[in-house]
Structure formats: structure tokens, C-alpha cells
Design a protein around this motif. Sequence first.
Motif, PDB file in Angstrom:
ATOM      1  N   PRO A 179      -9.640 -10.228   0.728  1.00  0.00           N
ATOM      2  CA  PRO A 179      -8.513  -9.310   0.609  1.00  0.00           C
ATOM      3  C   PRO A 179      -7.811  -9.124   1.942  1.00  0.00           C
ATOM      4  CG  PRO A 179     -10.526  -8.362  -0.347  1.00  0.00           C
ATOM      5  CD  PRO A 179     -10.916  -9.600   0.383  1.00  0.00           C
ATOM      6  N   VAL A 180      -6.514  -8.885   1.855  1.00  0.00           N
ATOM      7  CA  VAL A 180      -5.754  -8.573   3.058  1.00  0.00           C
ATOM      8  C   VAL A 180      -5.150  -7.212   2.892  1.00  0.00           C
ATOM      9  CG1 VAL A 180      -5.227 -10.962   3.558  1.00  0.00           C
ATOM     10  CG2 VAL A 180      -3.651  -9.664   2.155  1.00  0.00           C
ATOM     11  N   ALA A 181      -4.614  -6.695   3.981  1.00  0.00           N
ATOM     12  CA  ALA A 181      -4.067  -5.344   3.935  1.00  0.00           C
ATOM     13  C   ALA A 181      -2.718  -5.336   3.255  1.00  0.00           C
ATOM     14  CB  ALA A 181      -3.956  -4.775   5.350  1.00  0.00           C
ATOM     15  N   GLU A 182      -2.194  -4.127   3.124  1.00  0.00           N
ATOM     16  CA  GLU A 182      -0.929  -3.914   2.433  1.00  0.00           C
ATOM     17  C   GLU A 182       0.186  -4.787   3.002  1.00  0.00           C
ATOM     18  OE1 GLU A 182       1.437   0.084   2.132  1.00  0.00           O
ATOM     19  OE2 GLU A 182      -0.574   0.223   1.346  1.00  0.00           O
ATOM     20  N   ASN A 183       1.038  -5.287   2.099  1.00  0.00           N
ATOM     21  CA  ASN A 183       2.146  -6.173   2.456  1.00  0.00           C
ATOM     22  C   ASN A 183       1.650  -7.499   3.025  1.00  0.00           C
ATOM     23  OD1 ASN A 183       4.053  -4.307   1.666  1.00  0.00           O
ATOM     24  ND2 ASN A 183       4.205  -3.387   3.686  1.00  0.00           N
ATOM     25  N   GLY A 184       0.356  -7.800   2.784  1.00  0.00           N
ATOM     26  CA  GLY A 184      -0.177  -9.074   3.171  1.00  0.00           C
ATOM     27  C   GLY A 184      -0.465  -9.200   4.654  1.00  0.00           C
ATOM     28  N   VAL A 185      -0.446  -8.121   5.396  1.00  0.00           N
ATOM     29  CA  VAL A 185      -0.686  -8.176   6.835  1.00  0.00           C
ATOM     30  C   VAL A 185      -1.883  -7.313   7.167  1.00  0.00           C
ATOM     31  CG1 VAL A 185       0.260  -7.729   9.116  1.00  0.00           C
ATOM     32  CG2 VAL A 185       1.763  -8.507   7.287  1.00  0.00           C
ATOM     33  N   ALA A 186      -2.856  -7.900   7.818  1.00  0.00           N
ATOM     34  CA  ALA A 186      -4.043  -7.141   8.192  1.00  0.00           C
ATOM     35  C   ALA A 186      -3.749  -6.332   9.447  1.00  0.00           C
ATOM     36  CB  ALA A 186      -5.215  -8.083   8.452  1.00  0.00           C
ATOM     37  N   ILE A 320       0.045   0.611  -6.067  1.00  0.00           N
ATOM     38  CA  ILE A 320       0.542  -0.543  -5.317  1.00  0.00           C
ATOM     39  C   ILE A 320      -0.496  -1.102  -4.355  1.00  0.00           C
ATOM     40  CG2 ILE A 320       1.643   0.946  -3.580  1.00  0.00           C
ATOM     41  CD1 ILE A 320       3.822  -1.236  -3.340  1.00  0.00           C
ATOM     42  N   ASN A 321      -1.282  -0.244  -3.706  1.00  0.00           N
ATOM     43  CA  ASN A 321      -2.271  -0.756  -2.757  1.00  0.00           C
ATOM     44  C   ASN A 321      -3.338  -1.590  -3.461  1.00  0.00           C
ATOM     45  OD1 ASN A 321      -0.944   0.583  -0.710  1.00  0.00           O
ATOM     46  ND2 ASN A 321      -2.240   2.389  -0.814  1.00  0.00           N
ATOM     47  N   ALA A 322      -3.855  -1.072  -4.585  1.00  0.00           N
ATOM     48  CA  ALA A 322      -4.868  -1.815  -5.339  1.00  0.00           C
ATOM     49  C   ALA A 322      -4.287  -3.098  -5.912  1.00  0.00           C
ATOM     50  CB  ALA A 322      -5.419  -0.931  -6.462  1.00  0.00           C
ATOM     51  N   VAL A 323      -3.028  -3.042  -6.353  1.00  0.00           N
ATOM     52  CA  VAL A 323      -2.385  -4.218  -6.935  1.00  0.00           C
ATOM     53  C   VAL A 323      -2.197  -5.307  -5.888  1.00  0.00           C
ATOM     54  CG1 VAL A 323      -0.198  -5.068  -7.872  1.00  0.00           C
ATOM     55  CG2 VAL A 323      -1.252  -3.006  -8.819  1.00  0.00           C
ATOM     56  N   LEU A 324      -1.729  -4.943  -4.692  1.00  0.00           N
ATOM     57  CA  LEU A 324      -1.521  -5.939  -3.635  1.00  0.00           C
ATOM     58  C   LEU A 324      -2.845  -6.521  -3.159  1.00  0.00           C
ATOM     59  CD1 LEU A 324       1.353  -4.358  -1.517  1.00  0.00           C
ATOM     60  CD2 LEU A 324       1.488  -6.117  -3.272  1.00  0.00           C
ATOM     61  N   ALA A 325      -3.886  -5.695  -3.102  1.00  0.00           N
ATOM     62  CA  ALA A 325      -5.199  -6.211  -2.718  1.00  0.00           C
ATOM     63  C   ALA A 325      -5.710  -7.202  -3.765  1.00  0.00           C
ATOM     64  CB  ALA A 325      -6.184  -5.059  -2.553  1.00  0.00           C
ATOM     65  N   THR A 326      -5.492  -6.879  -5.044  1.00  0.00           N
ATOM     66  CA  THR A 326      -5.897  -7.790  -6.113  1.00  0.00           C
ATOM     67  C   THR A 326      -5.106  -9.084  -6.046  1.00  0.00           C
ATOM     68  OG1 THR A 326      -6.472  -5.925  -7.552  1.00  0.00           O
ATOM     69  CG2 THR A 326      -6.106  -8.055  -8.617  1.00  0.00           C
ATOM     70  N   GLY A 339       7.587  -7.235  -3.801  1.00  0.00           N
ATOM     71  CA  GLY A 339       8.994  -6.889  -3.963  1.00  0.00           C
ATOM     72  C   GLY A 339       9.248  -6.032  -5.180  1.00  0.00           C
ATOM     73  N   VAL A 340       8.656  -6.438  -6.322  1.00  0.00           N
ATOM     74  CA  VAL A 340       8.874  -5.687  -7.562  1.00  0.00           C
ATOM     75  C   VAL A 340       8.224  -4.311  -7.479  1.00  0.00           C
ATOM     76  CG1 VAL A 340       8.501  -5.657 -10.059  1.00  0.00           C
ATOM     77  CG2 VAL A 340       9.037  -7.808  -8.905  1.00  0.00           C
ATOM     78  N   GLN A 341       6.982  -4.270  -7.007  1.00  0.00           N
ATOM     79  CA  GLN A 341       6.268  -2.995  -6.926  1.00  0.00           C
ATOM     80  C   GLN A 341       6.940  -2.025  -5.956  1.00  0.00           C
ATOM     81  OE1 GLN A 341       3.599  -1.523  -8.316  1.00  0.00           O
ATOM     82  NE2 GLN A 341       2.828  -3.128  -9.655  1.00  0.00           N
ATOM     83  N   SER A 342       7.337  -2.530  -4.785  1.00  0.00           N
ATOM     84  CA  SER A 342       7.947  -1.644  -3.790  1.00  0.00           C
ATOM     85  C   SER A 342       9.331  -1.169  -4.235  1.00  0.00           C
ATOM     86  CB  SER A 342       8.037  -2.339  -2.437  1.00  0.00           C
ATOM     87  OG  SER A 342       8.801  -3.523  -2.512  1.00  0.00           O
ATOM     88  N   LEU A 343      10.081  -2.042  -4.918  1.00  0.00           N
ATOM     89  CA  LEU A 343      11.390  -1.630  -5.429  1.00  0.00           C
ATOM     90  C   LEU A 343      11.232  -0.532  -6.462  1.00  0.00           C
ATOM     91  CD1 LEU A 343      14.448  -2.039  -5.537  1.00  0.00           C
ATOM     92  CD2 LEU A 343      14.080  -3.802  -7.272  1.00  0.00           C
ATOM     93  N   ARG A 344      10.268  -0.702  -7.357  1.00  0.00           N
ATOM     94  CA  ARG A 344      10.057   0.331  -8.372  1.00  0.00           C
ATOM     95  C   ARG A 344       9.535   1.617  -7.746  1.00  0.00           C
ATOM     96  NH1 ARG A 344       5.816  -1.002 -12.729  1.00  0.00           N
ATOM     97  NH2 ARG A 344       4.432  -0.229 -11.110  1.00  0.00           N
ATOM     98  N   LEU A 345       8.628   1.504  -6.778  1.00  0.00           N
ATOM     99  CA  LEU A 345       8.123   2.683  -6.082  1.00  0.00           C
ATOM    100  C   LEU A 345       9.272   3.469  -5.462  1.00  0.00           C
ATOM    101  CD1 LEU A 345       5.107   2.828  -3.672  1.00  0.00           C
ATOM    102  CD2 LEU A 345       7.330   3.581  -2.875  1.00  0.00           C
TER     103      LEU A 345
END
Length: 388
Positions: A179-186, A320-326, A339-345
Motif C-alpha cells: 500500500p501507498v499513502a494518499e494520492n499515491g505518494v508515501a 477515500i483513504n481506504a479506497v485509494l489504499a485498496t 480523480g473521481v473520488q476527490s471530485l465527488r468529495l
Amino acid sequence: MRTLKVATPGSTALWVVVLLLAGVFGEAIENLVPAAHLLGPLLAGLVCAVTGAMVRPAPAAANRISQALLGVLMGSYLQPQALVHISGKIVPLTLVTAATVVLGLLAALLLVRLGGMDRASATLGMMAGGSAAVVACADELRADSRLVTFMQYLRVALVAASAPFLVGWIDPAAHHHAPVAENGVAAAGHQVVSGTHQLAGLAALAAIAVLGAQAGTRLRLPCPALLGPMLLAAFATAIGAAHGFAPTGPLRALLFTIIGLDVGLRFSRRDLAHVRRLLPLVLAATTLITLACAALAWVLAAATGIPRADAYLATTPGGINAVLATAASTGGDLPLISGVQSLRLFLMVLLAPLLIRLLARFQSSGERGERTSCGARGDCGTDSGGPR
């Protein structure tokens, strides 16, 4: 709902001690539950309130600061690269987002009709995205922050627990990576903002938070301390004027801890009994929204050619955090999903106050119309048996 006592210097010192202990507890359970830095302090505050150890609110300044920093965090999610990645599919994705909003409103109506919940709390509780921000501004929107928190994080827990299993079922060929951190950046553990230049990032964070809150107040935005910084942060991110200012690491954990502890301190034994009675109905509504979003993902995949697993992760109702980690651990399309998750958030947090005001006006106009109709007939409030 009970009235909380006004904070005094002594109670503020006690609150700081409890805040530190709650933060340690949140850190200890980070790998066990989703949104641990919010839910752990919430549980700690609930125990303090129910046992009578502490029933005072968080200092007003702490609430305002945490809302402003949270607004900056929400605005920073709207990364230009992710938006460019989804631009070719913007129409179907917008339709799916709109459908998710409608699903939330329908579920809220169900809770109002069957659960006797007030409209503001039901609407905010069923908003699919921006859980922490929705909870933070619940009181300002005249909603019950305890009910809103309960509903929001029940959904987050359901999404976080089910997403890895459902992705494996939808796409058995998904590959698992670390797993990586949020937005794909550790992010390094010592960082307090997301960029490599910490002092510059902190300066940008402070400037956006202060100027955004002032602008929000002058523009008379609902929840100005949150929405003003959120809009300014999104604008600064979109045009590239600033970057690396999003709260992360200990700073992000601290602001979530403040929000969680403040909500927990608002509970009483009677509130817990009320929440327990509502649990079956809220769980049913949350499950229905989750299943409906999964159906929307299937339609989206069929219409656009997006892999079904990616479409599901992009359209899950929040978390969103759990979804991006998954997504990172299964080799998903991170730019698309982010992009989709953050736009909806972003849209959910922005729309929530507007929807509350719109529903309040609709309800008020309906009540005025009913009173006018009753007055014309002269029989309002009575029947053959006398007064109702």
C-alpha cells in the motif's frame, strides 16, 4: 439535547490533556479501524462525557482552526493531473456523481419518514463523501453532529471493510502491491505538510487558511471557516500557484483528533440509546446506497470501457483513504480513482450547505402553504372529535 458548559481556562487545560491522550489512542488503533485518528478520539470523548469525567466542549478557537485546516486539506484533493486524466470521461462520471447525490437525498428522506430524524442531520449523514468535513460543519448547519458522525463513519467502515474483498471478487486477476499513502505518494513520518519544503508549505497552509476563512466570512458562505479555505486551496492547486501545503502526518492527525474529540464530548447516555435504536434503519439505508453505487459502477464500466474493479473503486460512496489504499494495493488506476473520488468529495462538501438550505426553504414553503390552506378552509387542526 443537553447544553454544554462554556470552556474556562481550567477546563481548557483539562481538554488539552484529554486531547493528547485521545491522540495517543487514535495512533494506537490506526491499523485496526478506518479513520482511526477521528474515531479513536471520538470514542475517548464519548467515554469522558458518559462517565461525567468531562462534559465541556472544545475551545472555540481550536474548532475554527481545525475547520480551516480541514478545508485546506479538502481543497488539496482536487489535483489537476487527476482531473486531466478523467477529462475524456467527464460526462458519464458527472452523471454518476449526480446519481450518487440523488441516492443520498432519497436515503435521507427514508430516514426522515421512518426514523423521525430531522432533515439536516439525515441529509448530511447520507452525503457520500467528505466525512470529516461534513461532521465538522454539522453544528453550523443546525444538524446533530452526533447522528451525522454515526451515519458517516458507519458508511466509511462498511466501505473500508468490504472494498478489498469486493475488488478481489470483481477482478480475481488484481495484483497486490504494498500500500501507498494518499494520492499515491508515501509521506515521511516527520512531515506535517505534503511537500518537501516544510517551512514554505506551512507558510502557504497558514496563508490559505487565514485568507480563506476571512473571504468565506465576507462572502457569507455557510461554514465559512471550512468552505473559504477549501475553495481557495482548490483554486491555488488548480492554477499551480501553490503546492505541498496539505496537512499530513502529525498535523493531520491532530486536526482529526480535535474534530473527533469534540463530537464525542457531545454524547450522553440518552443519545447512545437513540443511536442504538436507529442502527438497523441507518445500516439498511447505508447498505442500499453502497449496493446502488456498485450498480452505477457496472453501468459506468459498460458505457466507458473502464475496468469493473476500477469503476467500483471510483464510485464507492466515500471512504477515500481506504479506497485509494485498496486501489494502490491491487494495481488499480490511481489517477482515475483519485480523480473521481476527490471530485465527488469536493462537490459533496460544497453542495451540503446548499442542499440543507434548499430543503429548509422547501419545507418552510410547504408549511406556509399548509397553514394558508387550513386558514381558507377554517378546519385546520380539528376533526369531528375535537382538537387534534
